[in-house]
Structure formats: structure tokens, C-alpha cells
Design a protein around this motif. Structure first.
Motif, PDB file in Angstrom:
ATOM      1  N   PRO A 226      49.230  51.538  44.892  1.00 35.96           N
ATOM      2  CA  PRO A 226      49.961  52.000  43.708  1.00 35.96           C
ATOM      3  C   PRO A 226      49.566  51.325  42.383  1.00 35.96           C
ATOM      4  N   GLU A 227      49.264  50.050  42.404  1.00 40.22           N
ATOM      5  CA  GLU A 227      48.991  49.381  41.115  1.00 40.22           C
ATOM      6  C   GLU A 227      47.515  49.366  40.748  1.00 40.22           C
ATOM      7  N   ILE A 228      46.664  50.017  41.525  1.00 45.09           N
ATOM      8  CA  ILE A 228      45.226  49.990  41.242  1.00 45.09           C
ATOM      9  C   ILE A 228      44.818  51.285  40.542  1.00 45.09           C
ATOM     10  N   ASP A 229      44.282  51.129  39.325  1.00 47.63           N
ATOM     11  CA  ASP A 229      43.949  52.308  38.503  1.00 47.63           C
ATOM     12  C   ASP A 229      42.456  52.538  38.394  1.00 47.63           C
ATOM     13  N   GLY A 230      41.679  51.978  39.285  1.00 48.44           N
ATOM     14  CA  GLY A 230      40.244  52.209  39.155  1.00 48.44           C
ATOM     15  C   GLY A 230      39.457  51.105  39.824  1.00 48.44           C
ATOM     16  N   ALA A 231      38.156  51.159  39.624  1.00 52.69           N
ATOM     17  CA  ALA A 231      37.304  50.167  40.278  1.00 52.69           C
ATOM     18  C   ALA A 231      36.158  49.782  39.368  1.00 52.69           C
ATOM     19  N   LEU A 232      35.715  48.530  39.518  1.00 54.77           N
ATOM     20  CA  LEU A 232      34.486  48.071  38.877  1.00 54.77           C
ATOM     21  C   LEU A 232      33.495  47.904  40.031  1.00 54.77           C
ATOM     22  N   VAL A 233      32.439  48.684  39.960  1.00 57.58           N
ATOM     23  CA  VAL A 233      31.562  48.843  41.118  1.00 57.58           C
ATOM     24  C   VAL A 233      30.180  48.287  40.791  1.00 57.58           C
ATOM     25  N   GLY A 234      29.721  47.296  41.545  1.00 56.60           N
ATOM     26  CA  GLY A 234      28.383  46.746  41.320  1.00 56.60           C
ATOM     27  C   GLY A 234      27.339  47.528  42.094  1.00 56.60           C
ATOM     28  N   GLY A 235      26.941  46.992  43.245  1.00 50.33           N
ATOM     29  CA  GLY A 235      25.847  47.548  44.040  1.00 50.33           C
ATOM     30  C   GLY A 235      25.891  49.060  44.230  1.00 50.33           C
ATOM     31  N   ALA A 236      27.071  49.588  44.568  1.00 48.58           N
ATOM     32  CA  ALA A 236      27.156  51.021  44.884  1.00 48.58           C
ATOM     33  C   ALA A 236      27.044  51.909  43.647  1.00 48.58           C
TER      34      ALA A 236
END
Ligand code: PGA
Length: 249
Positions: A226-236
Motif C-alpha cells: 500500500p505505501e509503495i508508489d513506484g520503483a527505482l530500478v538499476g540493472g533491470a
């Protein structure tokens, strides 16, 4: 309503040709949805990406900035230089910069102030504990302290514009993702800390991302917290197909 943001962090990967090839391939598969996507690339690739992504809704970000307007700072890039070429985001305080390049909570704070007060670039503030701090049960204390120092002298209005990326250092580039519940708990704690420092309205506005070994096969579980609004994605984020799968989680 918070709009989720999936941002790729290319780090020091991809030359100009590779960046342009990525952009062409990604534009072909990208569908504008209610999730925002952005690529944070090396400085020399930003201009090409801004031009290539123009009109697509795909954002472009830098990975660092200097906090002074201009001056004798050999090797540095200013916020207005980034704004001039049309950059939308700028990562601030990534753990690799804290670990290898002397980034401190103080310089993080100065960089946030510079970006927020003189440009329309959205900072992506990275915080997170290292393995020792996690093993000692210090993770909440560590991120709260990083947040308090990063927010020093920032108004609620300014703080509300931030993207905060919770990136446990032990999960970056290691293939070890935080369990979705662990990541969710920390992101909830970060939101609570923003509320404690400012108010409910500000904590409802900030976008909170999780980062650390996010891949197509774990993105859905993480993004459903619920509290996660996205991602910071390195390798992928280096592969257009993998990055698109994450954006489509
Ligand atoms: P990773 O990197 O996805 O390769 O773990 C994340 C980051 O450093 O932002």
C-alpha cells in the motif's frame, strides 16, 4: 492522488549509441498508462534521451547535480544546466554516491534546496540503511535521521514535491530484494516520518519508491504494497523489455 513513478537508474552504463538504441526500442513498446516512467542516465546521454522521448510521456533524469549555481567546481554540473536541456528528474543522495564520492546528508540537503528552489526538476531522494545497520535493528532510526537532515530548512510545500526512494544498501545490485512486507513496512515508516516532520497533507503527497534488485518477477508484489508508489530500478532498467515489464507490473 499519487501517480506511481518507475524510474530506471542506468548508473555508469550505456554509451550514446546504446542509449539511442534503448530509446528507440522502448518507445516502440511503451504505452502511456497511469504510471509514469523515466530513465536516469549518464550526463552525456541526457540530451539525446530528452529529444528522443519528447512527446511520449517518458521522463528523463540525471543521477547527480551540484548545489551551487556556478563556479570553479571542476567536473560538476549545475541544476540550471540540467534544466536547460529539459531534464525532469534528478537522483540525489544515491548510496553509491554516499559510499564512493563523499555525499553527505548536508550536501544532499543543499542539492534538494537548489533543485526545488531554482528549477522545475523533481528530486528523487535516496535513503536506506546498510547491512550492519539492518542487522543491528537500526533501520528505522537511520532512515528517519537521513530524512530529517535532508529536509532541513525545506518547507512542507517543497518537501511535498519530492520523490523518496527507499533503497536498503544491502539490496542494491546484490539480487537480494527486501521482502515485500519489509519494503512496505519501511515505506510506511518513511511516510509516517514525513508526517511527523510536516503534516498529513505533505506525507500524502510524496511519492515513495522502493529500490534494490527490482526485477520483472518481483515488481508486482512490491508495487502492490500500500505505501509503495513506484520503483527505482538499476540493472533491470538496462533492457527495454525488462524495464517495460516492470512499468507494466
Ligand atoms: P539494482 O539498483 O536494481 O541494480 O539493485 C538499484 C539502484 O541502485 O537504484
Amino acid at each position: 492522488m499519487r501517480i506511481p513513478l518507475i524510474a530506471g537508474n542506468w548508473k555508469m552504463y550505456k554509451n550514446r549509441k546504446e542509449a539511442c538504441e534503448f530509446a528507440e526500442a522502448f518507445k516502440k513498446i511503451y504505452r502511456d498508462t497511469d504510471i509514469r516512467a523515466a530513465i536516469c542516465a549518464p550526463f552525456t546521454q541526457l540530451d539525446d534521451l530528452v529529444k528522443s522521448f519528447a512527446g511520449t510521456g517518458i521522463g528523463v533524469g540525471a543521477q547527480n547535480v551540484h548545489f551551487e549555481e556556478e563556479g570553479a567546481f571542476t567536473g560538476e554540473i549545475s541544476a540550471s544546466m540540467l534544466e536547460e536541456i529539459g531534464v525532469d528528474y534528478c537522483i540525489v543522495g544515491h548510496s553509491e554516491r554516499r559510499q564512493y564520492f563523499g555525499e553527505t546528508d548536508k550536501t544532499v540537503n543543499l542539492k534538494l534546496k537548489k533543485l526545488l528552489r531554482s528549477t522545475s526538476i523533481t528530486p528523487i531522494l535516496c535513503i536506506g540503511e546498510d547491512l550492519r545497520q539492518r542487522e543491528e535493528g537500526q533501520e528505522k532510526k537511520v532512515v528517519a535521521s537521513q530524512l530529517e537532515k535532508a529536509f532541513s530548512e525545506l518547507s512542507a510545500e517543497e518537501a511535498g514535491k519530492l520523490v523518496i526512494a527507499y533503497e536498503p544498501v544491502w539490496a542494491i545490485g546484490t539480487g537480494k530484494t527486501a521482502a515485500p512486507e519489509q519494503a512496505g513496512e519501511m515505506c510506511a515508516w518513511i511516510r509516517k516520518t514525513v508526517e511527523n516532520i510536516y503534516d498529513e497533507e505533505t506525507c500524502d503527497r510524496v511519492i515513495i519508491q522502493y529500490g534494490g534488485s527490482v526485477k520483472p518477477d518481483n515488481a508486482t508484489e512490491i508495487m502492490n504494497m500500500p505505501e509503495i508508489d513506484g520503483a527505482l530500478v538499476g540493472g533491470a532498467s538496462l533492457s527495454p523489455d525488462q524495464f517495460m515489464e516492470i512499468v507494466n507490473f
